[in-house]
Design a protein around this motif. Structure first.
Motif, PDB file in Angstrom:
ATOM      1  N   GLY A  55       0.821  -1.213   0.000  1.00 56.27           N
ATOM      2  CA  GLY A  55       0.000   0.000   0.000  1.00 56.27           C
ATOM      3  C   GLY A  55       0.851   1.257   0.000  1.00 56.27           C
ATOM      4  N   ARG A  56       1.901   1.226   0.800  1.00 59.75           N
ATOM      5  CA  ARG A  56       2.757   2.413   0.879  1.00 59.75           C
ATOM      6  C   ARG A  56       3.580   2.582  -0.408  1.00 59.75           C
ATOM      7  NH1 ARG A  56       1.808   4.461   5.579  1.00 59.75           N
ATOM      8  NH2 ARG A  56       1.306   3.096   7.341  1.00 59.75           N
ATOM      9  N   VAL A  57       3.948   1.481  -1.021  1.00 59.01           N
ATOM     10  CA  VAL A  57       4.665   1.590  -2.303  1.00 59.01           C
ATOM     11  C   VAL A  57       3.731   2.165  -3.365  1.00 59.01           C
ATOM     12  CG1 VAL A  57       5.728   0.253  -4.177  1.00 59.01           C
ATOM     13  CG2 VAL A  57       6.386  -0.173  -1.804  1.00 59.01           C
ATOM     14  N   HIS A  58       2.484   1.735  -3.355  1.00 57.12           N
ATOM     15  CA  HIS A  58       1.517   2.331  -4.286  1.00 57.12           C
ATOM     16  C   HIS A  58       1.463   3.842  -4.091  1.00 57.12           C
ATOM     17  CE1 HIS A  58      -0.726  -0.382  -6.871  1.00 57.12           C
ATOM     18  NE2 HIS A  58      -0.614  -1.324  -5.961  1.00 57.12           N
ATOM     19  N   GLN A  59       1.453   4.273  -2.853  1.00 57.17           N
ATOM     20  CA  GLN A  59       1.397   5.720  -2.593  1.00 57.17           C
ATOM     21  C   GLN A  59       2.602   6.435  -3.209  1.00 57.17           C
ATOM     22  OE1 GLN A  59       1.226   5.778   1.697  1.00 57.17           O
ATOM     23  NE2 GLN A  59      -1.016   5.783   1.724  1.00 57.17           N
ATOM     24  N   GLU A  60       3.737   5.775  -3.180  1.00 53.35           N
ATOM     25  CA  GLU A  60       4.952   6.415  -3.675  1.00 53.35           C
ATOM     26  C   GLU A  60       5.060   6.387  -5.192  1.00 53.35           C
ATOM     27  OE1 GLU A  60       8.402   4.761  -1.750  1.00 53.35           O
ATOM     28  OE2 GLU A  60       7.349   4.787   0.167  1.00 53.35           O
ATOM     29  N   VAL A  61       4.542   5.318  -5.805  1.00 57.87           N
ATOM     30  CA  VAL A  61       4.803   5.194  -7.252  1.00 57.87           C
ATOM     31  C   VAL A  61       3.579   5.227  -8.157  1.00 57.87           C
ATOM     32  CG1 VAL A  61       7.028   4.046  -6.966  1.00 57.87           C
ATOM     33  CG2 VAL A  61       4.974   2.663  -7.073  1.00 57.87           C
ATOM     34  N   PHE A  62       2.422   4.825  -7.690  1.00 63.40           N
ATOM     35  CA  PHE A  62       1.246   4.819  -8.568  1.00 63.40           C
ATOM     36  C   PHE A  62      -0.005   5.359  -7.886  1.00 63.40           C
ATOM     37  CE2 PHE A  62       3.730   1.062 -10.122  1.00 63.40           C
ATOM     38  CZ  PHE A  62       4.226   1.703 -11.245  1.00 63.40           C
ATOM     39  N   PRO A  63      -0.064   6.649  -7.675  1.00 62.83           N
ATOM     40  CA  PRO A  63      -1.277   7.227  -7.102  1.00 62.83           C
ATOM     41  C   PRO A  63      -2.459   7.110  -8.076  1.00 62.83           C
ATOM     42  CG  PRO A  63       0.255   8.938  -7.748  1.00 62.83           C
ATOM     43  CD  PRO A  63       0.961   7.642  -7.958  1.00 62.83           C
ATOM     44  N   THR A  64      -3.653   7.425  -7.595  1.00 58.32           N
ATOM     45  CA  THR A  64      -4.853   7.195  -8.416  1.00 58.32           C
ATOM     46  C   THR A  64      -5.743   8.443  -8.479  1.00 58.32           C
ATOM     47  OG1 THR A  64      -5.982   6.345  -6.468  1.00 58.32           O
ATOM     48  CG2 THR A  64      -4.958   4.724  -7.878  1.00 58.32           C
ATOM     49  N   PRO A  65      -5.244   9.528  -9.058  1.00 52.54           N
ATOM     50  CA  PRO A  65      -6.068  10.748  -9.101  1.00 52.54           C
ATOM     51  C   PRO A  65      -7.336  10.581  -9.917  1.00 52.54           C
ATOM     52  CG  PRO A  65      -4.073  10.993 -10.429  1.00 52.54           C
ATOM     53  CD  PRO A  65      -3.910   9.738  -9.637  1.00 52.54           C
ATOM     54  N   LEU A  66      -7.287   9.772 -10.977  1.00 48.36           N
ATOM     55  CA  LEU A  66      -8.470   9.626 -11.817  1.00 48.36           C
ATOM     56  C   LEU A  66      -9.586   8.920 -11.051  1.00 48.36           C
ATOM     57  CD1 LEU A  66      -8.509   8.797 -15.587  1.00 48.36           C
ATOM     58  CD2 LEU A  66     -10.121   7.696 -14.064  1.00 48.36           C
ATOM     59  N   LEU A  67      -9.271   7.793 -10.459  1.00 51.19           N
ATOM     60  CA  LEU A  67     -10.272   7.061  -9.681  1.00 51.19           C
ATOM     61  C   LEU A  67     -10.772   7.913  -8.516  1.00 51.19           C
ATOM     62  CD1 LEU A  67     -11.736   4.331  -9.191  1.00 51.19           C
ATOM     63  CD2 LEU A  67      -9.771   3.618  -7.841  1.00 51.19           C
ATOM     64  N   SER A  68      -9.857   8.648  -7.898  1.00 53.93           N
ATOM     65  CA  SER A  68     -10.213   9.470  -6.735  1.00 53.93           C
ATOM     66  C   SER A  68     -11.285  10.500  -7.059  1.00 53.93           C
ATOM     67  CB  SER A  68      -8.972  10.193  -6.211  1.00 53.93           C
ATOM     68  OG  SER A  68      -7.989   9.285  -5.792  1.00 53.93           O
ATOM     69  N   ALA A  69     -11.307  10.934  -8.323  1.00 56.00           N
ATOM     70  CA  ALA A  69     -12.266  11.980  -8.716  1.00 56.00           C
ATOM     71  C   ALA A  69     -13.702  11.495  -8.608  1.00 56.00           C
ATOM     72  CB  ALA A  69     -11.977  12.436 -10.144  1.00 56.00           C
ATOM     73  N   PHE A  70     -13.913  10.188  -8.528  1.00 56.01           N
ATOM     74  CA  PHE A  70     -15.274   9.652  -8.457  1.00 56.01           C
ATOM     75  C   PHE A  70     -15.621   9.166  -7.050  1.00 56.01           C
ATOM     76  CE2 PHE A  70     -13.633   9.108 -12.791  1.00 56.01           C
ATOM     77  CZ  PHE A  70     -14.457  10.050 -13.406  1.00 56.01           C
ATOM     78  N   PHE A  71     -14.925   9.732  -6.074  1.00 53.69           N
ATOM     79  CA  PHE A  71     -15.200   9.408  -4.672  1.00 53.69           C
ATOM     80  C   PHE A  71     -15.492  10.685  -3.890  1.00 53.69           C
ATOM     81  CE2 PHE A  71     -13.725   5.342  -5.847  1.00 53.69           C
ATOM     82  CZ  PHE A  71     -14.146   4.450  -4.873  1.00 53.69           C
ATOM     83  N   ASP A  72     -16.284  10.498  -2.864  1.00 50.95           N
ATOM     84  CA  ASP A  72     -16.608  11.599  -1.973  1.00 50.95           C
ATOM     85  C   ASP A  72     -15.457  11.746  -0.985  1.00 50.95           C
ATOM     86  OD1 ASP A  72     -17.901  13.478  -0.494  1.00 50.95           O
ATOM     87  OD2 ASP A  72     -19.231  12.081   0.536  1.00 50.95           O
ATOM     88  N   GLY A  73     -14.814  12.878  -0.988  1.00 53.67           N
ATOM     89  CA  GLY A  73     -13.721  13.092  -0.045  1.00 53.67           C
ATOM     90  C   GLY A  73     -12.449  13.592  -0.694  1.00 53.67           C
ATOM     91  N   PRO A  74     -11.875  12.834  -1.628  1.00 54.03           N
ATOM     92  CA  PRO A  74     -10.599  13.248  -2.187  1.00 54.03           C
ATOM     93  C   PRO A  74     -10.604  14.661  -2.788  1.00 54.03           C
ATOM     94  CG  PRO A  74     -11.023  10.981  -2.769  1.00 54.03           C
ATOM     95  CD  PRO A  74     -12.256  11.487  -2.092  1.00 54.03           C
ATOM     96  N   LEU A  75     -11.632  14.975  -3.588  1.00 55.80           N
ATOM     97  CA  LEU A  75     -11.648  16.295  -4.210  1.00 55.80           C
ATOM     98  C   LEU A  75     -11.779  17.408  -3.173  1.00 55.80           C
ATOM     99  CD1 LEU A  75     -13.660  16.147  -7.548  1.00 55.80           C
ATOM    100  CD2 LEU A  75     -11.234  16.528  -7.200  1.00 55.80           C
ATOM    101  N   GLN A  76     -12.552  17.138  -2.134  1.00 58.86           N
ATOM    102  CA  GLN A  76     -12.726  18.153  -1.094  1.00 58.86           C
ATOM    103  C   GLN A  76     -11.470  18.306  -0.249  1.00 58.86           C
ATOM    104  OE1 GLN A  76     -14.686  15.653  -1.898  1.00 58.86           O
ATOM    105  NE2 GLN A  76     -16.856  16.084  -1.609  1.00 58.86           N
ATOM    106  N   ASN A  77     -10.832  17.165   0.055  1.00 54.90           N
ATOM    107  CA  ASN A  77      -9.696  17.194   0.999  1.00 54.90           C
ATOM    108  C   ASN A  77      -8.340  17.328   0.320  1.00 54.90           C
ATOM    109  OD1 ASN A  77     -11.689  16.537   2.823  1.00 54.90           O
ATOM    110  ND2 ASN A  77     -11.308  14.350   2.639  1.00 54.90           N
TER     111      ASN A  77
END
Lengths: 823, 153
Positions: free
Chosen positions: A529-551
């Motif tokens: 999980g932490r390696v994913h954070q460092e190398v492959f974040p998910t901004p596209l998927l995040s856009a369809f969730f409640d929270g990421p765009l606000q925070n």
């Protein structure tokens, strides 16, 4: 049928010739490896990326680069524009995840025996010479290994038999919420992200945290812009095709698609067709960033209903048009498959990409949510009988009508396998118990197989760990060793069972092994999980969730409103029955000593016929009312729940147990030795939370035993697989529905069926050419029977077949008894 | 043995001999000498650049160690600047180390038409330490060599 609604029975494949034609073509389609995404993402990162930019932005640019170059293709006259891959039926390559596992097979994958995938030599060369070499040291698995060279969990996982931590291969198993994107359009989401970015630039503190947020909002804009570019290219291509054709109908078809893609998903959808096509393009786009595995579109009868209702009320949409559009979406959801190396076919053979669609149940206000689209989706599923989407019907026994339940049962009887049933009352209670607000819990949907989450609100990673309970049992039996590897200590020593004087000592030893193994599995999941954070974040998927765009926080950093990690268990029933056999046979009735039992297991019961017969026929069995079996099953569920809930993941969420197995119970069974329940070596395990085949003879007792397991302790879902040989008459359907109602009122979370007889399945195994479209329910998803490996076929064949009218099991054909687990 | 080596490289007695020996080894029950022959044949195929085989190691740097569990067999291979070097001892800083019980297990792992990778790992007939992607690349090159040798490509 609900009196309020049409059940769409007037719609058929005869009335939808386009759909009949597309379906026939789809069934015949052979899968092909698609390298398009791998090519563009690799090319961008290798040649064009600016290494000084934050990784969120770099990866978003790579996704944008792919989407902007993705070929706009129209393979047929499907009413929806957009394709997951560049092939009519494609398996995309994700080299940053597990795509490179097919490297040894590049020259042979097209001709391999099980589930071959076509790959041209030019594309194989591109992978071999350009794409794979770039990722040799950069994929999740190897970055993790480099950063954590002493991670014991990784070594254990690579022995295959203990657990699989899937995050090396996927950010998936979740439900994005497309409602906001459909209603407001991506331009509006991009503007929101830009406004947040600008606001923070004006007011921020230039801290590390602010820099992360700025990078995230920037990355979201970049990734979403890529989706719009793809839609615009689809529009331009459709216009070009319209210009080229002289056929009036085709011209109209392409002009309509050109208009739709010019408008959505960039802008708000206004019509039903626009909404469905926008949703499909978003679903395609998510796979530009994330692997095609259980990215589930959620409650489509709710998401799409406002558009359907509006068009219906304005007289813009006929029943037939609506049915055609949904049929086209169902066909589109089948346009891609997994890329699986031949070895993995042994474990996972035949699995689709399992995008789960959920219908029915109650709404956020707690009222009956079943609507016309629910019935339309059931009808389309009944007509098309396709592997995907994996349809799930929610049922609330206090709010939904019996007519709805009977209609779902009738669809199962017709398709022989789908949809699966989910108990709203129990599911909502277990979600609330996990701290989810009641309104959110009521809006739950199914993720992939049977797991439950709230669309756009929970980021569950529901298949983070797949744990083989039997492997822990074996370690307890052999004091930390495995018979197949001799004296090598694989875990910790928990004592020689031959010296135990009470069952509780063995139970403690078993729990010790589980704790030790699961500790390693969780440690590995955290590292991934932490390696994913460092190398492959998910901004596209995040856009369809409640929270990421606000925070300003990516999903994989904990940006969602609710977080969790799911762990599922393989071999539950075999483990429980083995515990039962040990408790009763060794410590209560003293049928044998533990030493004798171990000797029998090592000999695979050769020379121990009497003991074997007792274990098979007399030892208590899960799925019956036997108090020892009830106690051990409930204790195991409780123990695992308590263990997981004490662990918080890297995103701040709890670990949640589940009991579904895909095809792992067949694969892992093949790798395991003989067990105390009398199961012989290398035989398949029972699926999901289902009792061992042929062990639970009485249907009511079986449903009672499973229903009594505390649903609150199974927050990530369970798969109960049942089989009826037939369900033909209205009375049968009624009995079928009544059994489900009783099971749900008894506390059961989920149940799914195969309406297939022993004889038919045996014949389908012998003569696959006669059953090209035979769809079966595996353990949370559907598969074509012919695509499954032999072990999985045998497991489905030998599942207990219940006579619906008698409520008792039918005898297994004596001629094929060798397939049974104790033979 | 298939037609490729015999047809195009018939006159090259060394590769013919090696290919025949390798073919014999892969057919024998114990596959004795399989690894050494594979490495020699691979090295030669790179040198002669049969069917553009050398392209596989241009720009590739990698270090491999192969050893049997009892250390009776040790071999290593390194790839650098488009060249392959074979050693009869363990080299340092390997990207991946493959430890096998016997030749046959290694051959089944790398080359069988239906490779028993699960079985090999479960029985601990083969153990891999290090970066799996290097193993995948090597397995691809070995498989391609086998397909070339049998005339399949």
């Amino acid at each position: 049928m609900s009196p309020a609604y049409s059940n769409y029975l007037h719609v058929s494949l005869d009335t939808m010739p386009r759909i009949a034609r597309l379906r026939a073509a789809q069934i015949k389609q052979k899968p092909q490896v698609c390298i398009e995404r791998a090519y563009y993402v690799t090319r961008y990162l290798k040649e064009l990326a600016d290494p000084s930019e934050p990784i969120q932005i770099r990866y978003a640019r790579a996704v944008n680069f792919f989407l902007s170059h993705k070929r706009p293709l129209f393979f047929d006259d499907n009413l929806l524009a957009g394709t997951t891959t560049s092939k009519p039926f494609g398996a995309p390559v994700y080299p940053e995840l597990t795509g490179m596992t097919i490297w040894p097979e590049l020259d042979t994958i097209s001709t391999r025996e099980k589930n071959p995938l076509q790959l041209s030599s030019a594309e194989a060369d591109e992978l071999n010479f350009n794409i794979f070499p770039y990722w040799m040291d950069k994929n999740i698995l190897e970055v993790t290994r480099r950063k954590h060279p002493d991670l014991q969990g990784l070594t254990l996982m690579e022995k295959f038999v203990f657990f699989i931590a899937t995050k090396a291969g996927t950010i998936s198993h979740t439900i994005p919420d497309y409602r906001i994107a459909l209603a407001r359009g991506l331009d509006d989401l991009i503007a929101s992200a830009a406004a947040q970015e600008e606001h923070l630039i004006r007011t921020g503190t230039a801290s590390e945290q602010d820099a992360q947020k700025l990078a995230f909002w920037r990355a979201v804009q970049i990734a979403l812009t890529g989706i719009i570019a793809y839609a615009q290219h689809l529009s331009a291509k459709a216009m070009e095709l319209a210009d080229r054709t002289t056929d009036k109908q085709r011209k109209e078809h392409y002009l309509t698609l050109a208009h739709i893609c010019r408008k959505v998903p960039a802008g708000p959808a206004e019509t039903f067709r626009e909404a469905v096509n926008a949703l499909w393009i978003l679903q395609v786009a998510i796979h530009a960033e994330n692997i095609n595995m259980a990215m589930s579109p959620g409650r489509l009868d709710q998401v799409l209903y406002p558009y359907y209702r509006r068009d219906k009320d304005r007289g813009l949409l006929s029943d037939m048009e609506a049915a055609e559009i949904i049929s086209c979406l169902w066909l589109k959801l089948n346009d891609n498959t997994n890329l699986v190396p031949e070895t993995a076919e042994e474990l996972f053979g035949g699995a689709g990409t399992v995008p789960a669609v959920t219908v029915g149940g109650i709404n956020e206000a707690g009222e009956d949510a079943v609507n016309e689209l629910t019935y339309l989706m059931l009808r389309v599923t009944e007509l098309l009988k396709l592997r995907d989407p994996s349809l799930n019907a929610r049922y609330h026994y206090e709010k939904n009508t019996p007519a709805y339940l009977e209609r779902v049962a009738a669809v199962v009887a017709s398709t022989k396998s789908v949809p699966a049933f989910h108990n709203d009352v129990a599911d909502i209670r277990t979600l609330e118990n996990q701290g989810i607000e009641p309104a959110d819990a009521r809006d739950y949907a199914v993720i992939g197989c049977v797991e439950i989450g709230v669309p756009g609100k929970t980021y569950d990673a529901s298949s983070a760990i797949m744990f083989n309970l039997v492997s822990a049992l074996e370690l307890a039996l052999y004091n930390g060793r495995r018979p197949v590897t001799g004296d090598d200590l694989m875990s910790i020593e928990t004592g020689d069972p031959a010296t135990f004087t009470h069952f509780n000592e063995f139970w403690e030893a078993f729990k010790g092994q589980v704790r030790w193994l699961l500790g390693k599995a969780i440690e590995l999941n955290e590292a991934f999980g932490r390696v994913h954070q460092e190398v492959f974040p998910t901004p596209l998927l995040s856009a369809f969730f409640d929270g990421p765009l606000q925070n300003g926080q990516d999903l994989i950093f904990g940006g969602a409103r609710y977080n969790a990690s799911g762990t599922t268990h393989i071999g539950f029933a075999d483990t429980v029955d083995s515990l039962n056999a040990i408790e009763k046979g060794v410590f209560i009735d003293r049928i044998c000593t533990f030493k004798d039992l171990l000797a029998a297991l090592k000999a695979d019961f050769a020379g121990f016929a009497k003991l074997h017969a007792w274990l098979v026929s007399k030892a208590p069995k899960y799925g019956t009312d036997d108090p020892i079996a009830v106690k051990n099953s409930q204790n195991l569920v409780r123990f695992l729940y308590d263990f997981y809930q004490s662990h918080i993941n890297y995103r701040g969420g709890r670990y949640k147990p589940a009991y579904w197995t895909m095809t792992n119970h067949a694969g892992q069974g093949k790798l395991s030795g003989a067990l105390p329940n009398g199961r012989k070596a290398n035989k398949v395990f029972a699926s999901g939370i289902t009792p061992v085949s042929q062990a639970a003879r009485d249907l009511s007792a079986c449903l009672r035993a499973v229903g009594k397991l505390d649903g609150l302790c199974i927050p990530m879902g369970e798969a109960l697989n049942l089989k009826y040989p037939s369900c033909d008459t209205p009375e049968d359907i009624q009995k079928f529905a009544q059994a489900i109602e009783a099971y749900f009122r008894g506390g059961g979370l989920h149940v799914q069926f195969n309406i297939l007889s022993y004889e038919m399945l045996l014949d389908a195994k012998k003569h696959p050419e006669n059953y090209p479209e035979l769809l079966v329910r595996v353990s949370g998803y559907s598969a074509y029977f012919k695509d499954l490996n032999n072990a999985m076929k045998d497991e489905i064949i030998t599942r207990t077949e219940y006579d619906l009218r008698r409520g008792k099991s039918n005898p297994f054909p004596a001629s094929d008894e060798k397939l049974l687990w104790y033979k | 043995m298939g037609n490729f080596f015999y047809s195009e490289f018939f006159k090259n007695m060394r590769i013919q001999d090696l290919a025949t020996e390798w073919s014999d080894a892969t057919r024998s029950e114990l596959a004795e000498g399989f690894l050494q022959l594979l490495l020699k044949l691979m090295s030669l195929a790179f040198k002669l650049n049969i069917k553009g085989y050398k392209a596989n190691i241009e720009h590739f740097t990698g270090r491999y160690v192969f050893r049997s569990k009892d250390n009776a067999i040790t071999a290593s291979a390194s790839f650098e600047n488009g060249r392959m070097k074979v050693y009869d001892h363990v080299i340092d800083r390997p990207d991946v180390t493959i430890i096998f019980r016997h030749d046959r297990a290694l051959m089944d792992y790398l080359l069988s038409p239906r490779p028993d990778i699960l079985g090999s790992v479960l029985r601990q007939d083969v153990e891999v330490r290090g970066n799996l992607n290097y193993l995948y690349k090597f397995a691809f090159m070995a498989k391609r060599l086998q397909l070339m040798a049998t005339g399949a490509i």
